[in-house]
Design a protein around this motif. Structure first.
Motif, PDB file in Angstrom:
ATOM      1  N   TYR A   1       0.546  -1.600   0.064  1.00  0.00           N
ATOM      2  CA  TYR A   1      -0.253  -0.270   0.013  1.00  0.00           C
ATOM      3  C   TYR A   1       0.734   1.265   0.073  1.00  0.00           C
ATOM      4  CZ  TYR A   1      -3.336   3.497   1.885  1.00  0.00           C
ATOM      5  OH  TYR A   1      -3.787   4.757   1.986  1.00  0.00           O
ATOM      6  N   ASN A   2       1.705   1.525   0.684  1.00  0.00           N
ATOM      7  CA  ASN A   2       2.697   2.216   1.426  1.00  0.00           C
ATOM      8  C   ASN A   2       3.380   3.181  -0.153  1.00  0.00           C
ATOM      9  OD1 ASN A   2       1.859   3.350   3.892  1.00  0.00           O
ATOM     10  ND2 ASN A   2       3.495   1.735   4.294  1.00  0.00           N
ATOM     11  N   ILE A   3       3.717   2.243  -0.818  1.00  0.00           N
ATOM     12  CA  ILE A   3       4.554   1.727  -2.064  1.00  0.00           C
ATOM     13  C   ILE A   3       3.729   2.251  -3.565  1.00  0.00           C
ATOM     14  CG2 ILE A   3       5.909   0.710  -4.279  1.00  0.00           C
ATOM     15  CD1 ILE A   3       6.893  -1.001  -2.052  1.00  0.00           C
ATOM     16  N   LEU A   4       2.927   1.754  -3.487  1.00  0.00           N
ATOM     17  CA  LEU A   4       1.529   2.433  -4.362  1.00  0.00           C
ATOM     18  C   LEU A   4       0.548   4.002  -4.197  1.00  0.00           C
ATOM     19  CD1 LEU A   4      -1.045  -1.187  -4.721  1.00  0.00           C
ATOM     20  CD2 LEU A   4       1.190  -0.223  -6.649  1.00  0.00           C
ATOM     21  N   LYS A   5       0.919   3.729  -2.784  1.00  0.00           N
ATOM     22  CA  LYS A   5       0.564   5.429  -3.067  1.00  0.00           C
ATOM     23  C   LYS A   5       1.716   6.396  -2.990  1.00  0.00           C
ATOM     24  CE  LYS A   5      -0.602   8.459   1.111  1.00  0.00           C
ATOM     25  NZ  LYS A   5      -0.832   8.338   2.704  1.00  0.00           N
ATOM     26  N   TYR A   6       2.824   5.928  -2.331  1.00  0.00           N
ATOM     27  CA  TYR A   6       4.323   6.864  -3.621  1.00  0.00           C
ATOM     28  C   TYR A   6       3.902   6.703  -4.324  1.00  0.00           C
ATOM     29  CZ  TYR A   6       8.304   8.070  -4.488  1.00  0.00           C
ATOM     30  OH  TYR A   6       9.938   9.154  -4.640  1.00  0.00           O
ATOM     31  N   ALA A   7       3.592   5.695  -5.093  1.00  0.00           N
ATOM     32  CA  ALA A   7       4.243   6.067  -6.721  1.00  0.00           C
ATOM     33  C   ALA A   7       3.130   6.548  -6.777  1.00  0.00           C
ATOM     34  CB  ALA A   7       4.236   4.260  -7.606  1.00  0.00           C
TER      35      ALA A   7
ATOM     36  N   SER B   1      -8.298  -0.679  -1.284  1.00  0.00           N
ATOM     37  CA  SER B   1      -7.635  -1.329  -0.404  1.00  0.00           C
ATOM     38  C   SER B   1      -8.084  -0.690   1.156  1.00  0.00           C
ATOM     39  CB  SER B   1      -6.354  -2.252  -0.365  1.00  0.00           C
ATOM     40  OG  SER B   1      -6.053  -2.801   0.184  1.00  0.00           O
ATOM     41  N   ASN B   2      -8.010   0.434   0.552  1.00  0.00           N
ATOM     42  CA  ASN B   2      -8.081   0.903   2.067  1.00  0.00           C
ATOM     43  C   ASN B   2      -9.163   1.331   2.761  1.00  0.00           C
ATOM     44  OD1 ASN B   2      -7.268   3.449   3.871  1.00  0.00           O
ATOM     45  ND2 ASN B   2      -6.944   4.706   2.519  1.00  0.00           N
ATOM     46  N   VAL B   3     -10.793   0.967   2.026  1.00  0.00           N
ATOM     47  CA  VAL B   3     -11.896   1.375   2.619  1.00  0.00           C
ATOM     48  C   VAL B   3     -11.993  -0.184   3.260  1.00  0.00           C
ATOM     49  CG1 VAL B   3     -14.358   1.222   1.777  1.00  0.00           C
ATOM     50  CG2 VAL B   3     -12.829   2.508   1.425  1.00  0.00           C
ATOM     51  N   ASN B   4     -11.460  -0.936   2.574  1.00  0.00           N
ATOM     52  CA  ASN B   4     -11.633  -2.271   3.528  1.00  0.00           C
ATOM     53  C   ASN B   4     -10.773  -2.978   4.425  1.00  0.00           C
ATOM     54  OD1 ASN B   4     -13.370  -3.699   1.091  1.00  0.00           O
ATOM     55  ND2 ASN B   4     -11.910  -4.702   0.437  1.00  0.00           N
TER      56      ASN B   4
ATOM     57  N   GLY C   1      -5.034   3.445  -8.320  1.00  0.00           N
ATOM     58  CA  GLY C   1      -5.513   4.547  -7.642  1.00  0.00           C
ATOM     59  C   GLY C   1      -6.829   4.371  -7.245  1.00  0.00           C
ATOM     60  N   ALA C   2      -7.568   3.248  -7.616  1.00  0.00           N
ATOM     61  CA  ALA C   2      -8.904   2.773  -7.480  1.00  0.00           C
ATOM     62  C   ALA C   2      -8.665   2.119  -6.696  1.00  0.00           C
ATOM     63  CB  ALA C   2      -9.974   2.537  -8.900  1.00  0.00           C
TER      64      ALA C   2
ATOM     65  N   MET D   1       3.428  11.035  -5.916  1.00  0.00           N
ATOM     66  CA  MET D   1       5.007  10.743  -6.683  1.00  0.00           C
ATOM     67  C   MET D   1       5.655  10.551  -7.672  1.00  0.00           C
ATOM     68  SD  MET D   1       5.344  13.518  -4.105  1.00  0.00           S
ATOM     69  CE  MET D   1       6.925  13.433  -3.881  1.00  0.00           C
ATOM     70  N   PHE D   2       5.811   9.253  -8.120  1.00  0.00           N
ATOM     71  CA  PHE D   2       6.609   8.663  -9.273  1.00  0.00           C
ATOM     72  C   PHE D   2       5.478   8.866 -10.657  1.00  0.00           C
ATOM     73  CE2 PHE D   2       7.801   5.493 -11.867  1.00  0.00           C
ATOM     74  CZ  PHE D   2       9.022   5.990 -12.201  1.00  0.00           C
ATOM     75  N   ILE D   3       4.018   8.918 -10.617  1.00  0.00           N
ATOM     76  CA  ILE D   3       4.005   8.550 -11.398  1.00  0.00           C
ATOM     77  C   ILE D   3       3.372  10.657 -12.780  1.00  0.00           C
ATOM     78  CG2 ILE D   3       1.628   8.097 -12.957  1.00  0.00           C
ATOM     79  CD1 ILE D   3       3.198   5.840 -12.037  1.00  0.00           C
ATOM     80  N   PRO D   4       3.221  10.743 -11.422  1.00  0.00           N
ATOM     81  CA  PRO D   4       2.861  12.757 -12.214  1.00  0.00           C
ATOM     82  C   PRO D   4       4.435  13.130 -12.348  1.00  0.00           C
ATOM     83  CG  PRO D   4       1.504  12.378  -9.920  1.00  0.00           C
ATOM     84  CD  PRO D   4       2.754  10.976 -10.162  1.00  0.00           C
ATOM     85  N   ALA D   5       5.194  12.493 -11.856  1.00  0.00           N
ATOM     86  CA  ALA D   5       6.600  12.931 -12.362  1.00  0.00           C
ATOM     87  C   ALA D   5       6.926  12.906 -13.924  1.00  0.00           C
ATOM     88  CB  ALA D   5       7.396  12.755 -11.266  1.00  0.00           C
ATOM     89  N   VAL D   6       7.175  11.128 -14.071  1.00  0.00           N
ATOM     90  CA  VAL D   6       6.728  10.355 -15.049  1.00  0.00           C
ATOM     91  C   VAL D   6       5.984  11.749 -16.552  1.00  0.00           C
ATOM     92  CG1 VAL D   6       7.195   8.635 -16.738  1.00  0.00           C
ATOM     93  CG2 VAL D   6       7.853   8.517 -13.833  1.00  0.00           C
TER      94      VAL D   6
END
Length: 67
Positions: free
Chosen positions: A8-14, A58-61, A52-53, A17-22
């Motif tokens: 979850y933390n890796i996906l959240k960071y990506a 996953s966060n809601v669950n 993101g969805a 931060m990462f995807i918008p930068a790319v």
């Protein structure tokens, strides 16, 4: 769907931060070198929206099970 805290933390960071930068990098280089970037930017954005969805579900669950 549940995922581990690490995933979850890796996906959240990506996604934050990462995807918008790319996307910005590709768009900028496309302007500099005069090539069409619309297809690749839309593809990356669609994938990021999907991930993101899934992350949000996953966060809601997780929060529902911890109440």
């Amino acid at each position: 769907m549940k995922m581990s805290n690490k995933v979850y933390n890796i996906l959240k960071y990506a996604l934050m931060m990462f995807i918008p930068a790319v996307i910005t990098l590709i768009g900028t280089l496309g302007k500099i070198y005069n090539f069409d970037t619309e297809t690749i930017i839309l593809t990356i954005s669609a994938i990021a929206t999907f991930v993101g969805a899934i992350t949000g579900i996953s966060n809601v669950n997780y929060n529902k099970n911890n109440k």
